[in-house]
Design an enzyme around this catalytic site. Structure first.
Site, PDB file in Angstrom:
ATOM      1  N   ASP A  65      45.434  47.976 -28.097  1.00 23.59           N
ATOM      2  CA  ASP A  65      44.230  48.192 -28.900  1.00 23.59           C
ATOM      3  C   ASP A  65      43.018  47.856 -28.053  1.00 23.59           C
ATOM      4  O   ASP A  65      43.151  47.311 -26.953  1.00 23.59           O
ATOM      5  CB  ASP A  65      44.275  47.407 -30.223  1.00 23.59           C
ATOM      6  CG  ASP A  65      44.206  45.906 -30.058  1.00 23.59           C
ATOM      7  OD1 ASP A  65      44.490  45.405 -28.947  1.00 23.59           O
ATOM      8  OD2 ASP A  65      43.879  45.211 -31.039  1.00 23.59           O
ATOM      9  N   TYR A  67      39.594  46.346 -26.282  1.00 25.42           N
ATOM     10  CA  TYR A  67      39.055  45.012 -25.999  1.00 25.42           C
ATOM     11  C   TYR A  67      38.246  44.555 -27.214  1.00 25.42           C
ATOM     12  O   TYR A  67      37.523  45.347 -27.820  1.00 25.42           O
ATOM     13  CB  TYR A  67      38.134  45.046 -24.783  1.00 25.42           C
ATOM     14  CG  TYR A  67      38.815  45.381 -23.473  1.00 25.42           C
ATOM     15  CD1 TYR A  67      39.778  44.537 -22.925  1.00 25.42           C
ATOM     16  CD2 TYR A  67      38.461  46.519 -22.757  1.00 25.42           C
ATOM     17  CE1 TYR A  67      40.376  44.838 -21.694  1.00 25.42           C
ATOM     18  CE2 TYR A  67      39.042  46.822 -21.529  1.00 25.42           C
ATOM     19  CZ  TYR A  67      40.010  45.975 -21.011  1.00 25.42           C
ATOM     20  OH  TYR A  67      40.599  46.263 -19.806  1.00 25.42           O
ATOM     21  N   PHE A  78      42.028  50.057 -21.165  1.00 26.34           N
ATOM     22  CA  PHE A  78      41.804  49.271 -19.947  1.00 26.34           C
ATOM     23  C   PHE A  78      40.399  49.420 -19.351  1.00 26.34           C
ATOM     24  O   PHE A  78      39.987  48.608 -18.535  1.00 26.34           O
ATOM     25  CB  PHE A  78      42.861  49.588 -18.869  1.00 26.34           C
ATOM     26  CG  PHE A  78      44.252  49.224 -19.285  1.00 26.34           C
ATOM     27  CD1 PHE A  78      44.673  47.901 -19.292  1.00 26.34           C
ATOM     28  CD2 PHE A  78      45.139  50.200 -19.711  1.00 26.34           C
ATOM     29  CE1 PHE A  78      45.959  47.557 -19.702  1.00 26.34           C
ATOM     30  CE2 PHE A  78      46.429  49.860 -20.115  1.00 26.34           C
ATOM     31  CZ  PHE A  78      46.835  48.533 -20.105  1.00 26.34           C
ATOM     32  N   HIS A 186      53.530  44.442 -18.091  1.00 29.45           N
ATOM     33  CA  HIS A 186      52.100  44.641 -18.356  1.00 29.45           C
ATOM     34  C   HIS A 186      51.268  43.985 -17.251  1.00 29.45           C
ATOM     35  O   HIS A 186      51.671  42.957 -16.690  1.00 29.45           O
ATOM     36  CB  HIS A 186      51.759  44.018 -19.711  1.00 29.45           C
ATOM     37  CG  HIS A 186      50.441  44.441 -20.268  1.00 29.45           C
ATOM     38  ND1 HIS A 186      49.240  43.843 -19.907  1.00 29.45           N
ATOM     39  CD2 HIS A 186      50.118  45.408 -21.160  1.00 29.45           C
ATOM     40  CE1 HIS A 186      48.251  44.431 -20.558  1.00 29.45           C
ATOM     41  NE2 HIS A 186      48.753  45.384 -21.324  1.00 29.45           N
TER      42      HIS A 186
END
Length: 228
Positions: A65, A67, A78, A186
């Site tokens: 989701d 920031y 990102f 991740h």
């Protein structure tokens, strides 16, 4: 029906926008945006789709989701707007990019040049309440973004880069014969050392694109980030 995305994604997702769950999501978002600080700004919700039309998608980089801190989210997984400090996960992505292809980190986190080359920077959930990660999970976004993933999988010729367990859960949606999957840990500081560093996703993605008959992505970001 009001156009939400100004390219071929609109037709691909038309049934989703007309579905009852999306109507409920829309009503939920109207209340949320009226009473809370929500990221990204409303006109940036579909930015990933706007900048990377369905017919031009070569690579999907899937996030969870947006920031949830001020001035960061602008609709791409990102990525952050110019002038905003590069978040830790993106710093690690840049470290791996340098280790993989030799491109030194730039001093911004604006990934628009990737998006314009066919890299769909998609979050599973497209909105979030300020300071409250995953606060809009389970409200309907996952149904929409899963539909997008399935549509791309059916079209074929796409490289899916899946970082972390949440992204890997989307593997059953992807036709592995017609597409390619690159999965690893991740890039978060909590997990990057457990399989993200050394995974070489960028060179592997370009090799997979060549195998699929597609041209490679230029992963080297411009040193200066310009907002159009």
């Amino acid at each position: 029906m009001k156009v939400l995305i100004h390219n071929d994604w609109q037709e691909v997702l038309e049934k989703q926008f007309a579905a009852p769950y999306y109507g409920q999501l829309h009503e939920f978002l109207k209340v949320e945006y009226a009473h809370h600080t929500i990221y990204p700004e409303m006109h940036h919700i579909f930015q990933a789709f706007e900048w990377t039309p369905f017919s031009q998608v070569k690579v999907v980089i899937l996030g969870q989701d947006p920031y949830h801190n001020p001035h960061q989210a602008h609709g791409l997984s990102f990525s952050v707007l110019p002038g905003v400090p590069v978040p830790p996960s993106l710093q690690n992505i840049y470290k791996e990019l340098q280790a993989d292809l030799g491109y030194p980190p730039v001093h911004h986190g604006y990934l628009k040049s990737w998006a314009q080359q066919g890299v769909l920077l998609l979050n599973s959930v497209l909105t979030v309440r300020a300071g409250d990660a995953f606060s809009h999970a389970g409200k309907g976004w996952e149904t929409l973004t899963d539909a997008a993933i399935k549509a791309l999988s059916a079209r074929g010729g796409v490289v899916f880069i899946l970082w972390g367990n949440a992204a890997k859960k989307k593997i059953p949606l992807i036709d592995k014969e017609r597409n390619r999957i690159i999965a690893s840990a991740h890039p978060s500081p909590l997990s990057a050392s457990r399989g993200f560093f050394g995974s070489r996703p960028f060179s592997r993605a370009n090799a997979a694109l060549a195998e699929l008959g597609e041209s490679p992505i230029n992963w080297q970001l411009p040193e200066k980030a310009d907002v159009d």
